[in-house]
Enzyme design. Structure first.
Site, PDB file in Angstrom:
ATOM      1  N   PRO A 162      32.883  47.266  37.973  1.00 57.15           N
ATOM      2  CA  PRO A 162      33.333  48.391  38.791  1.00 57.15           C
ATOM      3  C   PRO A 162      34.696  48.915  38.339  1.00 57.15           C
ATOM      4  O   PRO A 162      35.574  48.147  37.974  1.00 57.15           O
ATOM      5  CB  PRO A 162      33.415  47.810  40.206  1.00 57.15           C
ATOM      6  CG  PRO A 162      33.352  46.341  40.060  1.00 57.15           C
ATOM      7  CD  PRO A 162      32.699  46.040  38.748  1.00 57.15           C
ATOM      8  N   GLU A 163      34.825  50.234  38.334  1.00 51.14           N
ATOM      9  CA  GLU A 163      36.091  50.865  37.965  1.00 51.14           C
ATOM     10  C   GLU A 163      36.760  51.385  39.232  1.00 51.14           C
ATOM     11  O   GLU A 163      36.302  51.098  40.342  1.00 51.14           O
ATOM     12  CB  GLU A 163      35.830  51.994  36.955  1.00 51.14           C
ATOM     13  CG  GLU A 163      35.105  51.514  35.695  1.00 51.14           C
ATOM     14  CD  GLU A 163      34.881  52.633  34.670  1.00 51.14           C
ATOM     15  OE1 GLU A 163      35.661  53.602  34.661  1.00 51.14           O
ATOM     16  OE2 GLU A 163      33.923  52.531  33.891  1.00 51.14           O
ATOM     17  N   LYS A 190      41.739  47.947  39.353  1.00 42.21           N
ATOM     18  CA  LYS A 190      40.361  47.569  39.692  1.00 42.21           C
ATOM     19  C   LYS A 190      40.325  46.353  40.617  1.00 42.21           C
ATOM     20  O   LYS A 190      39.305  45.683  40.734  1.00 42.21           O
ATOM     21  CB  LYS A 190      39.572  47.245  38.417  1.00 42.21           C
ATOM     22  CG  LYS A 190      39.500  48.394  37.416  1.00 42.21           C
ATOM     23  CD  LYS A 190      38.765  47.940  36.158  1.00 42.21           C
ATOM     24  CE  LYS A 190      38.939  48.922  35.020  1.00 42.21           C
ATOM     25  NZ  LYS A 190      38.407  48.382  33.764  1.00 42.21           N
ATOM     26  N   ARG A 208      33.107  49.148  22.505  1.00 46.77           N
ATOM     27  CA  ARG A 208      32.510  49.696  23.720  1.00 46.77           C
ATOM     28  C   ARG A 208      31.680  50.931  23.392  1.00 46.77           C
ATOM     29  O   ARG A 208      32.075  51.750  22.562  1.00 46.77           O
ATOM     30  CB  ARG A 208      33.596  50.097  24.733  1.00 46.77           C
ATOM     31  CG  ARG A 208      34.645  49.040  25.010  1.00 46.77           C
ATOM     32  CD  ARG A 208      34.093  47.828  25.727  1.00 46.77           C
ATOM     33  NE  ARG A 208      33.515  48.172  27.017  1.00 46.77           N
ATOM     34  CZ  ARG A 208      34.198  48.284  28.141  1.00 46.77           C
ATOM     35  NH1 ARG A 208      35.503  48.097  28.153  1.00 46.77           N
ATOM     36  NH2 ARG A 208      33.580  48.573  29.280  1.00 46.77           N
TER      37      ARG A 208
END
Ligand code: ZN
Length: 294
Positions: free
Chosen positions: A2-3, A59, A276
């Site tokens: 989760p960001e 975060k 990424r």
């Protein structure tokens, strides 16, 4: 993972559920959850403390406790909280920690992959005002957290100065470094760069003033939109009520390789930058110019 928008959503929901409740007991049989502090020590410090507020820093989910301490939780891949009403039965599978409140309600921390962590710190250490941008800090993450992109102190001028100090860095990995700007991850970095028409491999120092202003606007725009939609659900993220977010239906580039760009119709391209997956439009996000050899 989760960001910022997902954690903000979780924190807002938890705030409604647990603010004002007093912790009677904290228990965990997963010793690494609170490392380097042993669980019994953290439990002793939490007992009897009232939760004054639940918020977010980067975060991290932050429980502000009476007396000035804050319990920070990093959810990592699969961590989430599940609130338990009075008398609600057995905890669900993969529960790693349980808060029992004095009124008989409770809060479970559920984490299939056991990567989540909790740390009890002084609230002053995680204050969001100012700071950010010092990428030489070696302190633990919660102490080296960068500037909050939705705070007033995140200005175009600050962003410009930050990018100048890190001029050789590629912009996409730089946006992911939590010590510079806190809370942005792979999804929202890709989306913000598309919106500002900046190629993910451009060097920070090559951005012109109008591009920096566009990037600043785009970062805030995508984060705010995602918060409105309660975040994005790709695999396991659920909000505190167990519901998925809605932002994944609004992605313009992320996870859309081969689909047409909303702006120009070109095929969205997937590349790997800094390990990424990165998505961009090869037509409206111009690649960096090859540097002339000196
Ligand atoms: Zn395009």
């Amino acid at each position: 993972m989760p960001e910022l928008p997902e954690v903000e959503t979780i924190a807002r929901q938890l705030a409604e559920l647990v603010t004002g409740r007093t912790i009677a007991a904290f228990a965990s049989d997963w010793q690494r959850l609170t490392e380097p502090e042993p669980v019994p020590l953290v439990a002793a410090r939490l007992a009897g403390r009232r939760i004054d507020a639940v918020g977010r820093r980067g975060k991290l989910v932050v429980f502000a406790l009476d007396g000035g301490d804050a319990l920070c939780t990093s959810l990592r891949m699969t961590g989430r909280f599940a609130f338990k009403e009075l008398g609600e039965a057995a905890p669900e599978r993969f529960t790693r920690a349980t808060f029992t409140f004095t009124d008989g309600t409770g809060l479970d921390f559920v984490d299939m992959r056991k990567l989540g962590r909790m740390i009890l710190v002084d609230s002053a250490e995680i204050a969001p005002a100012g700071g950010g941008g010092d990428l030489t800090l070696k302190a633990p993450l919660h102490l080296a957290m960068g500037r909050e992109p939705l705070e007033r102190s995140f200005t175009v001028a600050w962003l410009g100065g930050f990018l100048r100090r890190r001029r050789r860095a590629a912009i996409k990995p730089l946006l992911l470094d939590q010590r510079g700007i806190a809370g942005i991850g792979n999804i929202y970095a890709s989306e913000a760069l598309w919106r500002s028409r900046i190629h993910p491999l451009r060097s920070a120092g090559s951005l012109k003033p109008d591009e920096i202003a566009r990037l600043h606007e785009a970062i805030r725009w995508v984060l705010r939109k995602a918060i409105r939609l309660h975040g994005s659900t790709l695999r396991t993220y659920r909000d505190s009520n167990g519901r998925p977010g809605g932002m994944q239906h609004e992605f313009v580039v992320y996870d859309r390789a081969g689909e047409p760009c909303d702006r120009c119709g070109a095929s969205i391209k997937r590349t790997v930058i800094g390990g990424r997956s990165t998505y961009h439009c090869p037509r409206c996000q111009h690649p960096p110019r090859a540097r002339a050899t000196p």
